[in-house]
Write an enzyme that holds these catalytic residues in place. Structure first.
Site, PDB file in Angstrom:
ATOM      1  N   THR A  24      -5.498   9.515 -12.661  1.00 41.93           N
ATOM      2  CA  THR A  24      -6.890   9.277 -13.045  1.00 41.93           C
ATOM      3  C   THR A  24      -7.628   8.472 -11.977  1.00 41.93           C
ATOM      4  OG1 THR A  24      -5.961   7.471 -14.339  1.00 41.93           O
ATOM      5  CG2 THR A  24      -6.660   9.426 -15.554  1.00 41.93           C
ATOM      6  N   ASP A  25      -6.883   7.762 -11.104  1.00 38.74           N
ATOM      7  CA  ASP A  25      -7.590   6.849 -10.178  1.00 38.74           C
ATOM      8  C   ASP A  25      -8.495   7.594  -9.205  1.00 38.74           C
ATOM      9  OD1 ASP A  25      -5.420   7.729  -8.598  1.00 38.74           O
ATOM     10  OD2 ASP A  25      -4.852   5.716  -7.910  1.00 38.74           O
TER      11      ASP A  25
ATOM     12  N   SER B  34      12.566  -4.593  10.209  1.00 37.70           N
ATOM     13  CA  SER B  34      12.681  -4.559   8.751  1.00 37.70           C
ATOM     14  C   SER B  34      14.086  -4.209   8.334  1.00 37.70           C
ATOM     15  CB  SER B  34      11.702  -3.551   8.166  1.00 37.70           C
ATOM     16  OG  SER B  34      12.339  -2.314   7.983  1.00 37.70           O
TER      17      SER B  34
ATOM     18  N   SER C 108       5.737   2.222  -6.004  1.00 41.28           N
ATOM     19  CA  SER C 108       4.801   1.733  -4.989  1.00 41.28           C
ATOM     20  C   SER C 108       5.417   0.769  -3.985  1.00 41.28           C
ATOM     21  CB  SER C 108       3.582   1.076  -5.626  1.00 41.28           C
ATOM     22  OG  SER C 108       2.805   2.045  -6.209  1.00 41.28           O
ATOM     23  N   SER C 109       6.531   1.176  -3.422  1.00 41.35           N
ATOM     24  CA  SER C 109       7.096   0.367  -2.336  1.00 41.35           C
ATOM     25  C   SER C 109       6.099   0.279  -1.190  1.00 41.35           C
ATOM     26  CB  SER C 109       8.409   0.970  -1.855  1.00 41.35           C
ATOM     27  OG  SER C 109       8.220   2.317  -1.458  1.00 41.35           O
ATOM     28  N   SER C 110       5.305   1.317  -0.988  1.00 40.62           N
ATOM     29  CA  SER C 110       4.352   1.276   0.128  1.00 40.62           C
ATOM     30  C   SER C 110       3.245   0.255  -0.130  1.00 40.62           C
ATOM     31  CB  SER C 110       3.787   2.659   0.433  1.00 40.62           C
ATOM     32  OG  SER C 110       3.340   3.281  -0.732  1.00 40.62           O
TER      33      SER C 110
ATOM     34  N   GLU D 195      -3.044   3.218   3.884  1.00 38.08           N
ATOM     35  CA  GLU D 195      -2.255   4.298   3.270  1.00 38.08           C
ATOM     36  C   GLU D 195      -2.920   5.662   3.511  1.00 38.08           C
ATOM     37  OE1 GLU D 195       0.442   3.565   0.806  1.00 38.08           O
ATOM     38  OE2 GLU D 195       0.855   5.702   0.779  1.00 38.08           O
TER      39      GLU D 195
ATOM     40  N   ASP E  66      -2.469   1.527  -6.782  1.00 38.89           N
ATOM     41  CA  ASP E  66      -1.256   0.788  -6.432  1.00 38.89           C
ATOM     42  C   ASP E  66      -1.566  -0.541  -5.762  1.00 38.89           C
ATOM     43  OD1 ASP E  66      -0.177   3.111  -7.369  1.00 38.89           O
ATOM     44  OD2 ASP E  66       0.338   3.901  -5.388  1.00 38.89           O
TER      45      ASP E  66
ATOM     46  N   TYR F 220       1.141  16.374  -4.919  1.00 39.26           N
ATOM     47  CA  TYR F 220       0.135  15.341  -5.169  1.00 39.26           C
ATOM     48  C   TYR F 220      -1.215  15.780  -4.608  1.00 39.26           C
ATOM     49  CZ  TYR F 220      -2.115  10.782  -5.469  1.00 39.26           C
ATOM     50  OH  TYR F 220      -2.973   9.754  -5.772  1.00 39.26           O
TER      51      TYR F 220
HETATM   52  C1  GLA Z   1       0.495   7.440  -6.684  1.00 39.15           C
HETATM   53  C2  GLA Z   1      -0.798   7.079  -5.969  1.00 39.15           C
HETATM   54  C3  GLA Z   1      -1.794   6.434  -6.915  1.00 39.15           C
HETATM   55  C4  GLA Z   1      -1.987   7.267  -8.169  1.00 39.15           C
HETATM   56  C5  GLA Z   1      -0.640   7.653  -8.760  1.00 39.15           C
HETATM   57  C6  GLA Z   1      -0.777   8.606  -9.914  1.00 39.15           C
HETATM   58  O1  GLA Z   1       1.143   6.278  -7.086  1.00 39.15           O
HETATM   59  O2  GLA Z   1      -0.519   6.210  -4.900  1.00 39.15           O
HETATM   60  O3  GLA Z   1      -3.017   6.234  -6.239  1.00 39.15           O
HETATM   61  O4  GLA Z   1      -2.775   8.382  -7.912  1.00 39.15           O
HETATM   62  O5  GLA Z   1       0.212   8.250  -7.797  1.00 39.15           O
HETATM   63  O6  GLA Z   1      -1.374   7.983 -10.998  1.00 39.15           O
END
Ligand code: GLA
Length: 393
Positions: A44-45, A76, A135-137, A169, A181, A233
């Site tokens: 949804t973002d 790292s 969301s490691s990134s 990103e 994220d 994605y």
């Molecule tokens: C990944 C993306 C986010 C979001 C999600 C799905 O984590 O980095 O921005 O779009 O997928 O909700």
């Protein structure tokens, strides 16, 4: 690491000493950025909609020291990561390679925002699993953004730092992701989820008091690795944008459930299902926030389940391992479960009564073993603080 601010355990343990060994000097400080779990509000973002993630008690820690000149030295603990030395003057987004794209992308995006970034030494360590949908990134980007902004006195707000992480990103790493994220990693707070409106940028903390409700949030990392720079994605994002154009709205955010009948007449069957996921998911986020405020997390199970079904059937971003994790966890006593993050692999979450935790864990492990699948990693997470300095003068 169990709590932000502790450096005796977790990724920050021993980091200052390792930095001194590698670079022959002390770091100027240590910072950490947490990973995140998205409780609800998936894909949804980038449709300018609503999300409800929380920062987790797993983080990426960075030890950083500024240096004379414009050279950055980076090292790292990521598997296979070679130490790198880079001339920042010559850095261009399109030349960034591998894992260094994240820290160098952040340094570049900070400069684009007006900060002046000198040379620096950095050493990175993390306990956020890579490619697990946690969301490691963003954890890395937000740790670096917080560190460099603070050391250079850039005077940027947390929301501005989140935007910088996202720019790195999108434009340097090259993943066409939304804003969720990095905002979760910067704005998270212990015991809370972050309710973010991705159009206005307005964020509100919503209580997520799992312990008080007798619940744990289990993460089931299927170890099916996804990559957001390519593939599904980007395809989902493109079809959402096309649908918004056909339906003549600025973003799918502008549609409500009352608009779905019209959308169905105008769109092909598959695109309509994509739209239905986004519209109903925004609605589920609103309802989850309301329930958390009135009744607490024990009341949101059915919404998590509905979200998973919508991702599985309408948005088609689940996979057999994620479905198995969700179904098995529910059958063994979780009150709600769904995949979390971008999908096509990664992790599921299962909200589970404390006294059912062992049963759920055992059932999921058994289900994967019977299916001849790779053994998943199962662990609990708690809503934790956003990116923060953890040591240094
Ligand atoms: C990944 C993306 C986010 C979001 C999600 C799905 O984590 O980095 O921005 O779009 O997928 O909700």
């Amino acid at each position: 690491m169990s709590r932000a601010g502790k450096i005796d355990t977790g990724p920050a343990a021993g980091l200052a000493a390792a930095f001194a060994d590698r670079y022959g000097r002390e770091p100027d400080g240590l910072w950490q950025g947490p990973g995140r779990v998205n409780l609800i509000g998936e894909h949804t973002d980038y449709n300018e909609g609503l999300v409800l993630p929380f920062a987790i008690n797993r983080a990426t820690a960075v030890a950083v020291g500024l240096r004379e000149g414009r050279t950055a030295r980076l090292a790292s603990g990521f598997a296979g990561a070679e130490p790198v030395e880079v001339d920042l003057k010559a850095f261009r987004p399109e030349t960034a390679e591998g894992w260094t794209a994240y820290p160098l992308g952040v340094a570049w995006a900070l400069e684009q925002a007006g900060a002046s970034i000198p040379g620096f030494d950095i050493l990175i360590a993390s306990d956020v699993p890579v490619g697990a949908g946690l969301s490691s990134s963003a954890a890395l980007e937000c740790a670096v953004a917080t560190a460099l902004a603070e050391l250079t006195g850039a005077g940027l707000s947390r929301a501005e730092l989140a935007a910088i992480g996202r720019r790195a990103e999108n434009e340097v790493v090259g993943a066409p992701t939304g804003m969720m994220d990095q905002y979760a990693s910067l704005l998270g707070a212990e015991g809370s989820a972050v309710f973010l409106d991705c159009r206005s940028g307005r964020a509100q903390l919503v209580p997520l008091t799992l312990e008080a409700a007798g619940l744990v949030c289990l993460v089931i990392d299927t170890r099916v690795v996804h990559a957001h720079a390519t593939g599904g994605y980007a395809a989902r994002r493109a079809s959402c944008l096309r649908a918004a154009e056909v339906l003549n709205v600025a973003a799918l955010r502008d549609l409500s459930t009352a608009d779905l009948a019209r959308a169905e007449r105008r769109l092909d069957e598959e695109t309509f299902r994509r739209v239905r996921h986004i519209v109903t998911e925004n609605d589920r986020v609103r309802r989850t926030v309301d329930l958390l405020r009135t009744d607490g997390p024990g009341a949101i199970g059915a919404l998590l389940d509905a979200s998973h079904r919508s991702m599985r059937d309408d948005f088609e971003i689940s996979c057999p391992e994620l479905d198995l994790a969700v179904e098995t966890a529910r059958a063994a006593g979780a009150i709600g479960a769904r995949m979390t993050g971008g999908g096509f692999g990664g992790s599921a979450i299962a909200l589970t009564p404390v006294d059912k935790e062992e049963r759920v864990r055992a059932a999921v492990l058994d289900g994967f073993a019977r299916g001849g699948l790779r053994t998943p990693e199962i662990f609990t997470v708690l809503p934790a603080a956003g990116a923060v300095r953890i040591a240094g003068p």
